[in-house]
Design a protein around this motif. Structure first.
Motif, mmCIF file in Angstrom:
data_model
loop_
_atom_site.group_PDB
_atom_site.id
_atom_site.type_symbol
_atom_site.label_atom_id
_atom_site.label_comp_id
_atom_site.label_asym_id
_atom_site.label_seq_id
_atom_site.Cartn_x
_atom_site.Cartn_y
_atom_site.Cartn_z
ATOM 1 N N GLU A 33 -3.432 9.567 0.264
ATOM 2 C CA GLU A 33 -4.120 9.778 1.661
ATOM 3 C C GLU A 33 -4.007 10.970 2.335
ATOM 4 O O GLU A 33 -4.785 11.424 2.879
ATOM 5 C CB GLU A 33 -3.624 8.421 2.590
ATOM 6 C CG GLU A 33 -3.670 7.059 2.013
ATOM 7 C CD GLU A 33 -5.130 6.402 1.809
ATOM 8 O OE1 GLU A 33 -6.080 7.247 1.934
ATOM 9 O OE2 GLU A 33 -5.267 5.386 1.417
ATOM 10 N N ALA B 248 0.193 5.782 -2.912
ATOM 11 C CA ALA B 248 -1.020 5.467 -1.952
ATOM 12 C C ALA B 248 -0.887 6.716 -0.783
ATOM 13 O O ALA B 248 -1.971 7.462 -0.664
ATOM 14 C CB ALA B 248 -0.905 4.118 -1.477
ATOM 15 N N ASP C 160 2.409 0.426 -4.146
ATOM 16 C CA ASP C 160 1.734 1.400 -4.953
ATOM 17 C C ASP C 160 2.333 2.591 -4.235
ATOM 18 O O ASP C 160 1.860 2.841 -3.051
ATOM 19 C CB ASP C 160 0.259 1.477 -4.397
ATOM 20 C CG ASP C 160 -0.635 2.255 -4.937
ATOM 21 O OD1 ASP C 160 0.135 3.362 -5.590
ATOM 22 O OD2 ASP C 160 -1.804 2.671 -5.006
ATOM 23 N N HIS D 84 1.072 -1.098 0.126
ATOM 24 C CA HIS D 84 -0.109 0.013 -0.026
ATOM 25 C C HIS D 84 0.920 1.356 0.090
ATOM 26 O O HIS D 84 0.434 2.499 0.308
ATOM 27 C CB HIS D 84 -0.970 -0.140 1.236
ATOM 28 C CG HIS D 84 -2.197 -0.927 1.048
ATOM 29 N ND1 HIS D 84 -1.871 -2.104 1.140
ATOM 30 C CD2 HIS D 84 -3.284 -0.544 0.685
ATOM 31 C CE1 HIS D 84 -3.331 -2.920 1.027
ATOM 32 N NE2 HIS D 84 -4.029 -1.839 0.643
#
Ligand code: ADP
Ligand code: MG
Length: 393
Positions: free
Chosen positions: A314, A310, A307, A220
């Motif tokens: 966020e 990410a 990724d 992530h």
């Protein structure tokens, strides 16, 4: 550090108004001139000085006369502003016992009206090792915005944003409830930090679960950077919860692999020592020449499909700007170089912390008053109670 919330009851509306005025002044003054506090607070019948004396008595402010007569918030003062705001919002009604003392935070239980108990984390960046940080990081000296207030607020915001995002991706984290200033409210985790656990029913299963979390985090786009037995909680059913996220970095960070490997190594080391688990690579620790690395036993950073965006997404979604991210990263970076939960830094008490600034002379008071208006527009709770005097506009 003591947090006597009973004091909250003795504080009047005027007390909070003046406390808020000091906070506003601190946006561009390390020490806020008394006169400016009086003007920002704009108490109808004067009286700011009497209130200041009261706030000083409760240690919510620090008085400084070295350059001119002025005040700054103490941690306690900042705590009270955050607590008052969150109580006004109805997030909780009372503060209970202290349940954790981190190096750069204090954790308390707080209770809601219906009796639900939550955890409150008050970030205290710069509490420890401040002098060490200051000497190492010269660039901080030239930035008035680098105060513990600012950095602690960013740490809380980042932690809150990550907690939410991680929960949405089904990571085992506390539930993020709310955030104000340097304070994060989250669900109370039942259980204890792994460091206190002497026995496990299934150490292998727990080990694999934990390593799995590190790998999935990387997928992530994230590395915890302080992933160890202090920041993994476990309950009687051996359910795991990970905590403590302000130092997380992106997998695109230049030292990403090192941080990833370090997190993994912490887990290997802990399970080896505490639960006598043996890994092929650890067959003989005393003789390195004989150690046979089994590359398959350890996740490799490069083999993980990551990724890398990410994290940015966020944080952006949470309103955390690139600049804020950079500011916080720069500060935390030094701390990441050594293990965070070790105890090599000198302690200092609250009153000793002075963040240097050479900009306060440059900033005029009108700017502060403008900021004040901005603050009012963008905030709620306690801050909203402070109104600008018409003739100040
Ligand atoms: P620090 O960054 O200062 O290390 P942590 O977030 O790791 O702060 O919290 C310090 C300690 O407080 C933890 O080791 C744990 O014992 C306790 N703690 C933190 N968050 C919670 C929570 N949500 N529920 C229960 N205990 C917590
Ligand atoms: Mg911790």
């Amino acid at each position: 550090m003591k947090l006597d919330v009973n004091v909250l009851r003795y504080l009047s509306k005027d007390d909070f108004r003046v406390l808020t005025a000091v906070e506003m002044g601190m946006r561009n003054h390390e020490i806020v001139p008394s006169e400016l506090i009086d003007r920002i607070a704009g108490l109808k019948h004067g009286g700011t000085y009497k209130v200041l004396k009261n706030l000083l008595k409760y240690k919510l402010l620090h008085h400084d006369r070295s350059k001119y007569d002025g005040f700054r918030l103490t941690y306690l003062g900042y705590d009270f502003l955050a607590i008052k705001t969150l109580v006004n919002r109805g997030v909780f009604t009372g503060v209970g016992r202290q349940i954790g003392v981190g190096k750069e935070s204090d954790i308390f239980e707080v209770a809601q009206e219906d009796g639900t108990v939550l955890a409150m984390k008050l970030h205290r960046l710069g509490r420890t090792s401040f002098r060490a940080v200051k000497s190492k990081r010269d660039y901080l000296r030239h930035r008035s915005s680098f105060s513990w207030l600012y950095l602690s607020r960013l740490a809380a915001l980042k932690e809150f944003a990550f907690m939410k995002a991680l929960e949405e991706h089904d990571f085992p984290v506390p539930k993020a409830i709310d955030c104000n200033r340097h304070c994060v409210i989250m669900s109370l985790v039942q259980g204890y930090p792994m460091v206190q656990v002497k026995q496990l029913q299934n150490p292998e299963t727990i080990f694999e679960k934990i390593i799995g979390i590190v790998v999935r985090l990387a997928e992530h786009g994230l590395i915890h950077c302080d992933f160890n037995e202090f920041n993994i909680m476990i309950d009687d059913d051996e359910k795991i919860t990970m905590i403590d996220f302000p130092q997380m970095v992106s997998v695109s960070h230049q030292n990403a692999q090192m941080y990833f490997d370090r997190d993994i190594e912490c887990i290997f080391k802990f399970f080896r020592k505490r639960f006598n688990m043996s890994f092929q690579e650890a067959r003989d620790e005393s003789d390195e020449a004989e150690v046979e690395m089994d590359e398959n036993s350890r996740p490799s950073f490069y083999d993980i499909t990551k990724d890398a965006n990410a994290l940015d997404r966020e944080l952006e979604a949470s309103g955390f700007t690139k600049k804020e991210q950079n500011d916080l990263d720069k500060f935390i970076e030094g701390g990441l170089e050594k293990s965070k939960d070790s105890d090599e830094d000198e302690e200092s008490d609250d009153e000793e912390q002075v963040v240097e600034s050479n900009e306060e002379g440059n900033l005029n008071e009108m700017k502060s008053l403008q900021l004040q208006e901005e603050e009012q527009k963008s905030s709620d709770g306690v801050e909203a109670e402070v109104e600008l005097d018409d003739n100040e506009k």
